[in-house]
Scaffold this motif. Structure first.
Motif, PDB file in Angstrom:
ATOM      1  N   HIS A 160      -4.520  57.716  49.981  1.00  0.00           N
ATOM      2  CA  HIS A 160      -3.515  56.881  50.647  1.00  0.00           C
ATOM      3  C   HIS A 160      -4.174  55.992  51.700  1.00  0.00           C
ATOM      4  O   HIS A 160      -3.959  54.777  51.727  1.00  0.00           O
ATOM      5  N   MET A 206      -0.959  48.009  47.070  1.00  0.00           N
ATOM      6  CA  MET A 206       0.363  48.259  47.650  1.00  0.00           C
ATOM      7  C   MET A 206       1.136  49.293  46.826  1.00  0.00           C
ATOM      8  O   MET A 206       1.762  50.195  47.387  1.00  0.00           O
ATOM      9  N   TRP A 239       2.414  53.013  48.195  1.00  0.00           N
ATOM     10  CA  TRP A 239       3.776  53.533  48.101  1.00  0.00           C
ATOM     11  C   TRP A 239       3.829  54.868  47.364  1.00  0.00           C
ATOM     12  O   TRP A 239       4.459  55.822  47.835  1.00  0.00           O
ATOM     13  N   LEU A 254       4.736  58.206  49.451  1.00  0.00           N
ATOM     14  CA  LEU A 254       5.948  58.975  49.147  1.00  0.00           C
ATOM     15  C   LEU A 254       5.608  60.393  48.710  1.00  0.00           C
ATOM     16  O   LEU A 254       6.340  61.334  49.018  1.00  0.00           O
ATOM     17  N   LEU A 289       8.421  54.045  57.786  1.00  0.00           N
ATOM     18  CA  LEU A 289       8.962  53.564  56.512  1.00  0.00           C
ATOM     19  C   LEU A 289       9.537  52.159  56.675  1.00  0.00           C
ATOM     20  O   LEU A 289       9.317  51.291  55.821  1.00  0.00           O
ATOM     21  N   VAL A 335       6.630  49.747  56.851  1.00  0.00           N
ATOM     22  CA  VAL A 335       5.995  49.554  55.542  1.00  0.00           C
ATOM     23  C   VAL A 335       6.899  48.700  54.646  1.00  0.00           C
ATOM     24  O   VAL A 335       6.397  47.850  53.898  1.00  0.00           O
ATOM     25  N   LEU A 336       8.206  48.881  54.758  1.00  0.00           N
ATOM     26  CA  LEU A 336       9.133  48.012  54.021  1.00  0.00           C
ATOM     27  C   LEU A 336       8.977  46.563  54.481  1.00  0.00           C
ATOM     28  O   LEU A 336       8.933  45.646  53.659  1.00  0.00           O
ATOM     29  N   SER A 343       5.813  45.187  53.155  1.00  0.00           N
ATOM     30  CA  SER A 343       5.973  44.904  51.725  1.00  0.00           C
ATOM     31  C   SER A 343       6.735  43.596  51.526  1.00  0.00           C
ATOM     32  O   SER A 343       6.420  42.821  50.609  1.00  0.00           O
TER      33      SER A 343
END
Length: 154
Positions: free
Chosen positions: A23, A73, A77, A81, A99, A102-103, A106
């Motif tokens: 990761h 990417m 993810w 997760l 989170l 990271v959203l 993205s």
């Protein structure tokens, strides 16, 4: 279900360090690429439209997006997760803030991909200065995410 006599939960716990290492590695690849891409766009925009130099920038951008950034990417993810599942991060406040970051990162990634498509069509809507400022987004997001993961302020 079991894998060689172990249930899946135990197998994931035993592989936790490897998953976490992978990761972090793919986070580094993703963020490094997101640092490079806006800079590529700056140089692309400074090249003459329709020139051989512009064609070289289009190819570099395509390779960076398709070979490094997007696969990294996706792996970030999937591995992230998986780590959240293993550690039950869903019950921790810092995880939701991470989170959300990271959203957002993205979304920035997607915006940068879309901007590259505009450049490929000959549109140059943002200034070089704006792209240079956009180059700071991944660094700021990364700093916030690292603080959330390491310090866990809430």
């Amino acid at each position: 279900m079991s894998a060689g006599g172990l249930d899946w939960g135990t197998a994931l716990q035993l592989s936790y360090a490897w998953i976490k290492a992978a990761h972090v590695i793919f986070v580094i690849f993703w963020i490094a690429g997101l640092f490079m891409l806006p800079r590529y766009y700056v140089y692309h925009q400074e090249s003459p439209a329709g020139s051989a130099e512009e064609k070289r920038w289009l190819e570099r951008e395509r390779k960076l997006r398709n070979i490094i950034i997007t696969p990294a990417m996706i792996l970030v993810w999937v591995l992230g997760l998986t780590l959240a599942f293993i550690t039950d991060a869903w019950s921790q406040g810092w995880f939701y803030a991470k989170l959300a970051m990271v959203l957002a990162l993205s979304g920035y990634h997607g915006w940068m991909i879309g901007y590259g498509k505009k450049l490929a069509r000959g549109h140059r809507p943002a200034s070089g200065k704006a792209l240079r400022i956009m180059n700071e987004v991944p660094g700021i997001a990364t700093a916030i995410i690292v603080i959330l993961v390491i310090v866990r302020p809430f």
